[in-house]
Design a protein around this motif. Structure first.
Motif, PDB file in Angstrom:
ATOM      1  N   THR A 142       8.037   2.874   5.007  1.00  0.00           N
ATOM      2  CA  THR A 142       7.512   2.077   3.899  1.00  0.00           C
ATOM      3  C   THR A 142       7.220   2.914   2.658  1.00  0.00           C
ATOM      4  O   THR A 142       7.484   2.466   1.532  1.00  0.00           O
ATOM      5  CB  THR A 142       6.236   1.324   4.308  1.00  0.00           C
ATOM      6  N   GLU A 143       6.718   4.122   2.831  1.00  0.00           N
ATOM      7  CA  GLU A 143       6.403   4.954   1.668  1.00  0.00           C
ATOM      8  C   GLU A 143       7.601   5.790   1.218  1.00  0.00           C
ATOM      9  O   GLU A 143       7.983   5.777   0.041  1.00  0.00           O
ATOM     10  CB  GLU A 143       5.214   5.870   1.952  1.00  0.00           C
ATOM     11  N   LYS A 144       8.202   6.524   2.157  1.00  0.00           N
ATOM     12  CA  LYS A 144       9.259   7.460   1.770  1.00  0.00           C
ATOM     13  C   LYS A 144      10.537   6.758   1.327  1.00  0.00           C
ATOM     14  O   LYS A 144      11.247   7.234   0.433  1.00  0.00           O
ATOM     15  CB  LYS A 144       9.567   8.408   2.931  1.00  0.00           C
ATOM     16  N   ASP A 145      10.851   5.630   1.944  1.00  0.00           N
ATOM     17  CA  ASP A 145      12.108   4.948   1.640  1.00  0.00           C
ATOM     18  C   ASP A 145      11.938   3.800   0.641  1.00  0.00           C
ATOM     19  O   ASP A 145      12.750   3.642  -0.262  1.00  0.00           O
ATOM     20  CB  ASP A 145      12.756   4.419   2.923  1.00  0.00           C
ATOM     21  N   ILE A 146      10.900   2.997   0.805  1.00  0.00           N
ATOM     22  CA  ILE A 146      10.693   1.872  -0.107  1.00  0.00           C
ATOM     23  C   ILE A 146       9.813   2.291  -1.286  1.00  0.00           C
ATOM     24  O   ILE A 146      10.123   1.998  -2.440  1.00  0.00           O
ATOM     25  CB  ILE A 146      10.072   0.661   0.608  1.00  0.00           C
ATOM     26  N   GLU A 205      -8.486   1.249  -1.551  1.00  0.00           N
ATOM     27  CA  GLU A 205      -9.002   1.758  -2.824  1.00  0.00           C
ATOM     28  C   GLU A 205      -9.573   3.160  -2.647  1.00  0.00           C
ATOM     29  O   GLU A 205      -9.278   4.072  -3.437  1.00  0.00           O
ATOM     30  CB  GLU A 205     -10.078   0.828  -3.368  1.00  0.00           C
ATOM     31  N   LYS A 206     -10.362   3.355  -1.596  1.00  0.00           N
ATOM     32  CA  LYS A 206     -10.938   4.684  -1.323  1.00  0.00           C
ATOM     33  C   LYS A 206      -9.856   5.723  -1.079  1.00  0.00           C
ATOM     34  O   LYS A 206      -9.944   6.857  -1.557  1.00  0.00           O
ATOM     35  CB  LYS A 206     -11.887   4.619  -0.114  1.00  0.00           C
ATOM     36  N   GLU A 207      -8.835   5.330  -0.324  1.00  0.00           N
ATOM     37  CA  GLU A 207      -7.739   6.264  -0.028  1.00  0.00           C
ATOM     38  C   GLU A 207      -6.992   6.642  -1.305  1.00  0.00           C
ATOM     39  O   GLU A 207      -6.692   7.819  -1.541  1.00  0.00           O
ATOM     40  CB  GLU A 207      -6.779   5.641   0.985  1.00  0.00           C
ATOM     41  N   LEU A 208      -6.707   5.658  -2.135  1.00  0.00           N
ATOM     42  CA  LEU A 208      -5.988   5.928  -3.381  1.00  0.00           C
ATOM     43  C   LEU A 208      -6.810   6.792  -4.330  1.00  0.00           C
ATOM     44  O   LEU A 208      -6.274   7.655  -5.034  1.00  0.00           O
ATOM     45  CB  LEU A 208      -5.609   4.617  -4.074  1.00  0.00           C
ATOM     46  N   GLN A 209      -8.122   6.566  -4.344  1.00  0.00           N
ATOM     47  CA  GLN A 209      -8.976   7.293  -5.285  1.00  0.00           C
ATOM     48  C   GLN A 209      -9.118   8.776  -4.945  1.00  0.00           C
ATOM     49  O   GLN A 209      -9.505   9.564  -5.805  1.00  0.00           O
ATOM     50  CB  GLN A 209     -10.355   6.627  -5.373  1.00  0.00           C
ATOM     51  N   SER A 244       0.835  -1.211   0.000  1.00  0.00           N
ATOM     52  CA  SER A 244       0.000   0.000   0.000  1.00  0.00           C
ATOM     53  C   SER A 244       0.865   1.254   0.000  1.00  0.00           C
ATOM     54  O   SER A 244       0.500   2.277  -0.594  1.00  0.00           O
ATOM     55  CB  SER A 244      -0.948   0.007   1.205  1.00  0.00           C
ATOM     56  N   ALA A 245       2.028   1.185   0.652  1.00  0.00           N
ATOM     57  CA  ALA A 245       2.935   2.336   0.659  1.00  0.00           C
ATOM     58  C   ALA A 245       3.445   2.633  -0.744  1.00  0.00           C
ATOM     59  O   ALA A 245       3.539   3.795  -1.154  1.00  0.00           O
ATOM     60  CB  ALA A 245       4.109   2.066   1.607  1.00  0.00           C
ATOM     61  N   MET A 246       3.776   1.583  -1.498  1.00  0.00           N
ATOM     62  CA  MET A 246       4.191   1.778  -2.887  1.00  0.00           C
ATOM     63  C   MET A 246       3.060   2.346  -3.717  1.00  0.00           C
ATOM     64  O   MET A 246       3.273   3.236  -4.556  1.00  0.00           O
ATOM     65  CB  MET A 246       4.668   0.454  -3.484  1.00  0.00           C
ATOM     66  N   ALA A 247       1.847   1.849  -3.493  1.00  0.00           N
ATOM     67  CA  ALA A 247       0.694   2.357  -4.241  1.00  0.00           C
ATOM     68  C   ALA A 247       0.503   3.845  -3.983  1.00  0.00           C
ATOM     69  O   ALA A 247       0.284   4.626  -4.928  1.00  0.00           O
ATOM     70  CB  ALA A 247      -0.559   1.577  -3.852  1.00  0.00           C
ATOM     71  N   LYS A 248       0.621   4.259  -2.723  1.00  0.00           N
ATOM     72  CA  LYS A 248       0.462   5.681  -2.395  1.00  0.00           C
ATOM     73  C   LYS A 248       1.559   6.523  -3.025  1.00  0.00           C
ATOM     74  O   LYS A 248       1.299   7.601  -3.579  1.00  0.00           O
ATOM     75  CB  LYS A 248       0.431   5.860  -0.869  1.00  0.00           C
ATOM     76  N   ALA A 249       2.791   6.047  -2.961  1.00  0.00           N
ATOM     77  CA  ALA A 249       3.902   6.785  -3.558  1.00  0.00           C
ATOM     78  C   ALA A 249       3.716   6.920  -5.065  1.00  0.00           C
ATOM     79  O   ALA A 249       4.009   7.976  -5.654  1.00  0.00           O
ATOM     80  CB  ALA A 249       5.219   6.080  -3.243  1.00  0.00           C
ATOM     81  N   MET A 250       3.212   5.884  -5.699  1.00  0.00           N
ATOM     82  CA  MET A 250       3.065   5.895  -7.151  1.00  0.00           C
ATOM     83  C   MET A 250       1.909   6.779  -7.618  1.00  0.00           C
ATOM     84  O   MET A 250       2.046   7.519  -8.592  1.00  0.00           O
ATOM     85  CB  MET A 250       2.902   4.466  -7.669  1.00  0.00           C
ATOM     86  N   VAL A 251       0.769   6.709  -6.929  1.00  0.00           N
ATOM     87  CA  VAL A 251      -0.350   7.556  -7.376  1.00  0.00           C
ATOM     88  C   VAL A 251      -0.031   9.036  -7.159  1.00  0.00           C
ATOM     89  O   VAL A 251      -0.508   9.890  -7.912  1.00  0.00           O
ATOM     90  CB  VAL A 251      -1.691   7.167  -6.702  1.00  0.00           C
ATOM     91  N   LYS A 252       0.787   9.341  -6.163  1.00  0.00           N
ATOM     92  CA  LYS A 252       1.205  10.729  -5.953  1.00  0.00           C
ATOM     93  C   LYS A 252       2.085  11.225  -7.107  1.00  0.00           C
ATOM     94  O   LYS A 252       2.252  12.437  -7.280  1.00  0.00           O
ATOM     95  CB  LYS A 252       1.939  10.869  -4.620  1.00  0.00           C
ATOM     96  N   GLU A 253       2.629  10.280  -7.876  1.00  0.00           N
ATOM     97  CA  GLU A 253       3.417  10.638  -9.053  1.00  0.00           C
ATOM     98  C   GLU A 253       2.614  10.461 -10.344  1.00  0.00           C
ATOM     99  O   GLU A 253       3.184  10.392 -11.429  1.00  0.00           O
ATOM    100  CB  GLU A 253       4.693   9.802  -9.112  1.00  0.00           C
TER     101      GLU A 253
END
Length: 251
Positions: free
Chosen positions: A217-221, A47-51, A20-29
């Motif tokens: 998990t998000e900032k580093d990985i 899914e709701k958070e990403l959307q 989920s951390a990768m998903a958040k980092a990627m959608v922010k890009e």
């Protein structure tokens, strides 16, 4: 323009932890993320958070142990979005046991949720990744690289994943597809639970990390995954990226 603008990304095990951390980092890009997970409740919540960032992103419920239907994950995503740019094989479940105590069921769980889904999803994704000159990101572990005790089934599957990743990098480089591996060390929910159960062991491990901490998990990985999914990594393939604060330095 963001690094991953409108790139369609599949992330297995994407409902929690590093996935989920990768998903958040990627959608922010700018990416559109299709997160795949067996857990419907956490998957829909993610899914709701990403959307809120990427309205087209979605959750797909799937049991990766259901080997015959793995290809449907790829086809469903391509049918919805018209393409596939990045495949991230992150999901993996295993049980700890010494080699003497490791059972066939333990091996089946580790290979069935880790190695086999990685292999068959790579196969199914190939025709679509050829079209986009896409990226594959697989996952290794210090457990396999260092041979950690009680990690026989997990280490074996992780090293098998590294092996097929290198073969794919050699076979698919001519298609413009790059295949790389992340070996992370991060404060995932599992590590956080472990820190509470065995605080002394946790601190002992942390003290040996040259950078003095477990990764975020998000900032580093997640940011390493963004790099490997982006055009910035176009000339890198077949590599194991140690996102572990210097814990293991490959030669």
């Amino acid at each position: 323009m963001s690094k991953l603008q409108d790139k369609v990304v599949i992330i297995t095990g994407g409902a929690g932890g590093i996935g989920s951390a990768m998903a958040k980092a990627m959608v922010k890009e700018g990416a559109i993320a299709a997160i795949v997970d067996v857990n419907e409740y956490t998957g829909k919540a993610m899914e709701k958070e990403l959307q809120t960032i990427s309205p087209k992103s979605m959750f797909l419920q799937a049991d990766l142990l259901d080997r015959e239907n793995l290809g449907q994950i790829i086809t469903m995503v391509v049918e919805k979005y018209g393409k596939l740019d990045v495949l991230v094989n992150n999901a993996h479940a295993s049980k700890q046991a010494t080699i003497e105590e490791t059972t066939q069921a333990d091996l089946d769980l580790s290979f069935g949720t880790g190695f086999y889904p990685t292999f068959y999803l790579m196969q199914a994704a190939l025709p679509y990744l050829k079209e986009t000159k896409g990226n594959i990101i697989n996952f290794a572990s210090g457990s396999g690289l260092n041979g950690h005790q009680t990690q026989a089934a997990y280490a074996a599957a992780k090293e098998a994943i590294r092996g097929i990743s290198r073969v794919a990098a050699n076979e698919w480089g001519s298609f413009g597809i790059n295949v790389n591996i992340i070996s992370p060390l991060a404060n995932s929910p599992g590590v956080e639970a472990w820190s509470k159960e065995q605080p002394e062991y946790y601190e002992a491990v942390k003290s040996k990390i040259p950078m003095g901490r477990f990764g975020d998990t998000e900032k580093d990985i997640g940011r390493v995954a963004v790099f490997l999914a982006s055009e910035d990594s176009n000339y890198i393939t077949g590599q194991t990226i140690m996102a572990d604060g210097g814990s293991i330095m490959l030669h």
